[in-house]
Design a protein around this motif. Sequence first.
Motif, PDB file in Angstrom:
ATOM      1  N   LEU A   1       0.843  -1.196   0.000  1.00 14.63           N
ATOM      2  CA  LEU A   1       0.000   0.000   0.000  1.00 14.63           C
ATOM      3  C   LEU A   1       0.882   1.252   0.000  1.00 14.63           C
ATOM      4  O   LEU A   1       2.026   1.222   0.458  1.00 14.63           O
ATOM      5  CB  LEU A   1      -0.889   0.016   1.248  1.00 14.63           C
ATOM      6  N   LEU A   2       0.346   2.340  -0.519  1.00 12.50           N
ATOM      7  CA  LEU A   2       0.999   3.660  -0.442  1.00 12.50           C
ATOM      8  C   LEU A   2       2.451   3.616  -0.934  1.00 12.50           C
ATOM      9  O   LEU A   2       3.320   4.305  -0.411  1.00 12.50           O
ATOM     10  CB  LEU A   2       0.962   4.182   1.009  1.00 12.50           C
ATOM     11  N   GLU A   3       2.690   2.836  -1.980  1.00 11.71           N
ATOM     12  CA  GLU A   3       4.065   2.653  -2.453  1.00 11.71           C
ATOM     13  C   GLU A   3       4.699   3.963  -2.908  1.00 11.71           C
ATOM     14  O   GLU A   3       5.894   4.187  -2.705  1.00 11.71           O
ATOM     15  CB  GLU A   3       4.102   1.632  -3.587  1.00 11.71           C
ATOM     16  N   GLU A   4       3.897   4.844  -3.504  1.00 11.44           N
ATOM     17  CA  GLU A   4       4.443   6.113  -3.986  1.00 11.44           C
ATOM     18  C   GLU A   4       4.852   7.041  -2.845  1.00 11.44           C
ATOM     19  O   GLU A   4       5.552   8.036  -3.059  1.00 11.44           O
ATOM     20  CB  GLU A   4       3.414   6.816  -4.879  1.00 11.44           C
ATOM     21  N   TRP A   5       4.439   6.712  -1.625  1.00 12.58           N
ATOM     22  CA  TRP A   5       4.807   7.508  -0.453  1.00 12.58           C
ATOM     23  C   TRP A   5       6.014   6.928   0.284  1.00 12.58           C
ATOM     24  O   TRP A   5       6.376   7.404   1.366  1.00 12.58           O
ATOM     25  CB  TRP A   5       3.619   7.593   0.513  1.00 12.58           C
ATOM     26  N   CYS A   6       6.630   5.905  -0.276  1.00 13.21           N
ATOM     27  CA  CYS A   6       7.762   5.244   0.386  1.00 13.21           C
ATOM     28  C   CYS A   6       8.982   5.249  -0.536  1.00 13.21           C
ATOM     29  O   CYS A   6       9.341   4.221  -1.129  1.00 13.21           O
ATOM     30  CB  CYS A   6       7.399   3.807   0.754  1.00 13.21           C
ATOM     31  N   PRO A   7       9.639   6.398  -0.698  1.00 16.27           N
ATOM     32  CA  PRO A   7      10.800   6.472  -1.595  1.00 16.27           C
ATOM     33  C   PRO A   7      12.018   5.781  -0.991  1.00 16.27           C
ATOM     34  O   PRO A   7      12.067   5.504   0.212  1.00 16.27           O
ATOM     35  CB  PRO A   7      11.036   7.979  -1.722  1.00 16.27           C
ATOM     36  N   ALA A   8      12.978   5.508  -1.845  1.00 21.00           N
ATOM     37  CA  ALA A   8      14.238   4.933  -1.367  1.00 21.00           C
ATOM     38  C   ALA A   8      14.978   5.966  -0.522  1.00 21.00           C
ATOM     39  O   ALA A   8      14.873   7.172  -0.745  1.00 21.00           O
ATOM     40  CB  ALA A   8      15.092   4.498  -2.548  1.00 21.00           C
ATOM     41  N   MET A   9      15.716   5.494   0.466  1.00 19.99           N
ATOM     42  CA  MET A   9      16.497   6.373   1.336  1.00 19.99           C
ATOM     43  C   MET A   9      17.906   5.807   1.458  1.00 19.99           C
ATOM     44  O   MET A   9      18.147   4.630   1.156  1.00 19.99           O
ATOM     45  CB  MET A   9      15.833   6.480   2.712  1.00 19.99           C
ATOM     46  N   PRO A  10      18.867   6.638   1.881  1.00 22.91           N
ATOM     47  CA  PRO A  10      20.241   6.147   1.996  1.00 22.91           C
ATOM     48  C   PRO A  10      20.332   4.910   2.879  1.00 22.91           C
ATOM     49  O   PRO A  10      19.628   4.790   3.881  1.00 22.91           O
ATOM     50  CB  PRO A  10      20.983   7.329   2.634  1.00 22.91           C
ATOM     51  N   GLY A  11      21.187   3.981   2.460  1.00 22.66           N
ATOM     52  CA  GLY A  11      21.305   2.720   3.166  1.00 22.66           C
ATOM     53  C   GLY A  11      22.180   2.807   4.404  1.00 22.66           C
ATOM     54  O   GLY A  11      22.503   3.882   4.908  1.00 22.66           O
ATOM     55  N   PHE A  12      22.591   1.662   4.881  1.00 24.50           N
ATOM     56  CA  PHE A  12      23.369   1.578   6.117  1.00 24.50           C
ATOM     57  C   PHE A  12      24.822   1.964   5.887  1.00 24.50           C
ATOM     58  O   PHE A  12      25.367   1.809   4.796  1.00 24.50           O
ATOM     59  CB  PHE A  12      23.305   0.164   6.684  1.00 24.50           C
ATOM     60  N   HIS A  13      25.439   2.469   6.958  1.00 20.08           N
ATOM     61  CA  HIS A  13      26.852   2.832   6.952  1.00 20.08           C
ATOM     62  C   HIS A  13      27.575   2.048   8.047  1.00 20.08           C
ATOM     63  O   HIS A  13      27.043   1.865   9.149  1.00 20.08           O
ATOM     64  CB  HIS A  13      27.046   4.322   7.227  1.00 20.08           C
ATOM     65  N   LEU A  14      28.776   1.599   7.735  1.00 18.20           N
ATOM     66  CA  LEU A  14      29.683   1.077   8.747  1.00 18.20           C
ATOM     67  C   LEU A  14      30.448   2.267   9.314  1.00 18.20           C
ATOM     68  O   LEU A  14      30.959   3.085   8.553  1.00 18.20           O
ATOM     69  CB  LEU A  14      30.653   0.077   8.121  1.00 18.20           C
ATOM     70  N   TYR A  15      30.500   2.399  10.632  1.00 16.96           N
ATOM     71  CA  TYR A  15      31.151   3.572  11.208  1.00 16.96           C
ATOM     72  C   TYR A  15      32.046   3.187  12.378  1.00 16.96           C
ATOM     73  O   TYR A  15      31.863   2.148  13.016  1.00 16.96           O
ATOM     74  CB  TYR A  15      30.119   4.612  11.639  1.00 16.96           C
ATOM     75  N   TYR A  16      33.023   4.048  12.629  1.00 18.01           N
ATOM     76  CA  TYR A  16      33.972   3.824  13.708  1.00 18.01           C
ATOM     77  C   TYR A  16      34.531   5.175  14.138  1.00 18.01           C
ATOM     78  O   TYR A  16      34.415   6.166  13.398  1.00 18.01           O
ATOM     79  CB  TYR A  16      35.092   2.879  13.270  1.00 18.01           C
ATOM     80  N   PRO A  17      35.123   5.283  15.329  1.00 16.72           N
ATOM     81  CA  PRO A  17      35.569   6.581  15.840  1.00 16.72           C
ATOM     82  C   PRO A  17      36.657   7.194  14.963  1.00 16.72           C
ATOM     83  O   PRO A  17      37.617   6.527  14.567  1.00 16.72           O
ATOM     84  CB  PRO A  17      36.127   6.248  17.235  1.00 16.72           C
ATOM     85  N   SER A  18      36.508   8.472  14.661  1.00 16.75           N
ATOM     86  CA  SER A  18      37.437   9.133  13.752  1.00 16.75           C
ATOM     87  C   SER A  18      38.815   9.326  14.367  1.00 16.75           C
ATOM     88  O   SER A  18      39.803   9.430  13.646  1.00 16.75           O
ATOM     89  CB  SER A  18      36.872  10.491  13.328  1.00 16.75           C
ATOM     90  N   ARG A  19      38.925   9.390  15.687  1.00 15.96           N
ATOM     91  CA  ARG A  19      40.215   9.646  16.331  1.00 15.96           C
ATOM     92  C   ARG A  19      40.831   8.378  16.912  1.00 15.96           C
ATOM     93  O   ARG A  19      41.884   8.422  17.520  1.00 15.96           O
ATOM     94  CB  ARG A  19      40.060  10.692  17.434  1.00 15.96           C
ATOM     95  N   LYS A  20      40.181   7.273  16.706  1.00 12.67           N
ATOM     96  CA  LYS A  20      40.715   6.011  17.215  1.00 12.67           C
ATOM     97  C   LYS A  20      41.378   5.259  16.075  1.00 12.67           C
ATOM     98  O   LYS A  20      40.822   5.139  14.997  1.00 12.67           O
ATOM     99  CB  LYS A  20      39.591   5.163  17.806  1.00 12.67           C
ATOM    100  N   HIS A  21      42.584   4.781  16.306  1.00 14.96           N
ATOM    101  CA  HIS A  21      43.284   4.064  15.250  1.00 14.96           C
ATOM    102  C   HIS A  21      42.532   2.789  14.889  1.00 14.96           C
ATOM    103  O   HIS A  21      41.847   2.190  15.705  1.00 14.96           O
ATOM    104  CB  HIS A  21      44.701   3.724  15.696  1.00 14.96           C
ATOM    105  N   MET A  22      42.727   2.370  13.654  1.00 18.30           N
ATOM    106  CA  MET A  22      42.104   1.145  13.175  1.00 18.30           C
ATOM    107  C   MET A  22      43.084  -0.009  13.313  1.00 18.30           C
ATOM    108  O   MET A  22      44.228   0.085  12.879  1.00 18.30           O
ATOM    109  CB  MET A  22      41.689   1.296  11.712  1.00 18.30           C
ATOM    110  N   SER A  23      42.631  -1.086  13.892  1.00 15.52           N
ATOM    111  CA  SER A  23      43.452  -2.289  13.915  1.00 15.52           C
ATOM    112  C   SER A  23      43.509  -2.872  12.510  1.00 15.52           C
ATOM    113  O   SER A  23      42.695  -2.538  11.636  1.00 15.52           O
ATOM    114  CB  SER A  23      42.853  -3.312  14.881  1.00 15.52           C
ATOM    115  N   ALA A  24      44.463  -3.763  12.297  1.00 20.52           N
ATOM    116  CA  ALA A  24      44.561  -4.413  10.988  1.00 20.52           C
ATOM    117  C   ALA A  24      43.296  -5.202  10.680  1.00 20.52           C
ATOM    118  O   ALA A  24      42.839  -5.252   9.525  1.00 20.52           O
ATOM    119  CB  ALA A  24      45.788  -5.326  10.953  1.00 20.52           C
ATOM    120  N   ALA A  25      42.704  -5.828  11.708  1.00 21.49           N
ATOM    121  CA  ALA A  25      41.487  -6.607  11.496  1.00 21.49           C
ATOM    122  C   ALA A  25      40.328  -5.710  11.062  1.00 21.49           C
ATOM    123  O   ALA A  25      39.584  -6.042  10.139  1.00 21.49           O
ATOM    124  CB  ALA A  25      41.122  -7.365  12.769  1.00 21.49           C
ATOM    125  N   LEU A  26      40.177  -4.557  11.726  1.00 20.71           N
ATOM    126  CA  LEU A  26      39.099  -3.652  11.362  1.00 20.71           C
ATOM    127  C   LEU A  26      39.327  -3.066   9.974  1.00 20.71           C
ATOM    128  O   LEU A  26      38.394  -2.955   9.177  1.00 20.71           O
ATOM    129  CB  LEU A  26      38.972  -2.529  12.388  1.00 20.71           C
TER     130      LEU A  26
END
Length: 314
Positions: A259-284
């Motif tokens: 129902l109401l398909e025209e009222w349900c537009p696509a939206m940006p999907g999921f993001h993987l996020y991590y702290p900008s000031r924290k170093h990344m391990s090799a695994a991450l």
Amino acid sequence: MRHDLNELEAFVAVARHRSFRKAAEERNVSASSLSHTLRALEARLGIRLLNRTTRSVEPTEAGKHLYARLGRVIEDLDQALDEINGFRDTIQGSLRLNVPRPAARLLLAPMLGGFLKVHPNVTIEVTTDDGLVDIVAQGYDAGVRFGESLAQDMVAVPIGAPLRFAVVASPAWLAVHGRPATPLDLRGVPCIGRRFPSGVIYSWEFERDGEGVAVGVDGPLVLDDDEMMVDAARDGVGIAFVHEFYAREHIEQGALVRLLEEWCPAMPGFHLYYPSRKHMSAALRSFVDWCIKYRRDEAAAAQDVKSPVSTGLL
């Protein structure tokens, strides 16, 4: 004057957490041992670095100055040591991820098996949680969220295709109640509510041609799980508002009507996020690269499927 690196790292941990207990847990030592280490450092420096009370720990002015200088140095040192992993044939370590349930099923489930086969010495712990979690405070390496839900101090990498929600009901329900023509028609008809982990009942959000509307719905059932909402809609309890993924198969089979398909537009999907000031391990770092490549390959495959139809080759 030379100082023990362990003492300096211990001070940085306590100053960051404002807690001997949390810093001790991070460093896998006792709080009393950590307190003794800090007192020894203060004695050698001849100046108090921390003000301690029974309830709190707060750096002194000298402590704040030292932490401001040392924090980045220790971080850079840890990053330099972690980067050595890049010279090894095998990536190893552990990752703790906090992920909402839809993202866990839609995105991570297909990715994890392949990644762990390539990197068998990496251990991944996934916590599914639909609430907004402070991943740093809770000890997670990274999380997954919608881009609009991310704090500004996080590094965010898009790893999911655009998403849509679907408004669905069973044919039997529609035969009794009729088909809503606009979102406002949902008021006063039985709907299946959604409760967020915070306790807030979600007002269904719609958009068409730049016009947005939020509708507070009522009904006999309130849930926090999309699959249960789909099952309830199939059973004729009411209209459900769910991630499209969960309802697609039932719509194709005719068990649910969209129902109401025209009222349900696509939206940006999921993001993987991590702290900008924290170093990344090799695994991450390897996991982030894997997610980006997986998403790129998936998009290319989808485009290959569409191309023959769009170019008239079939």
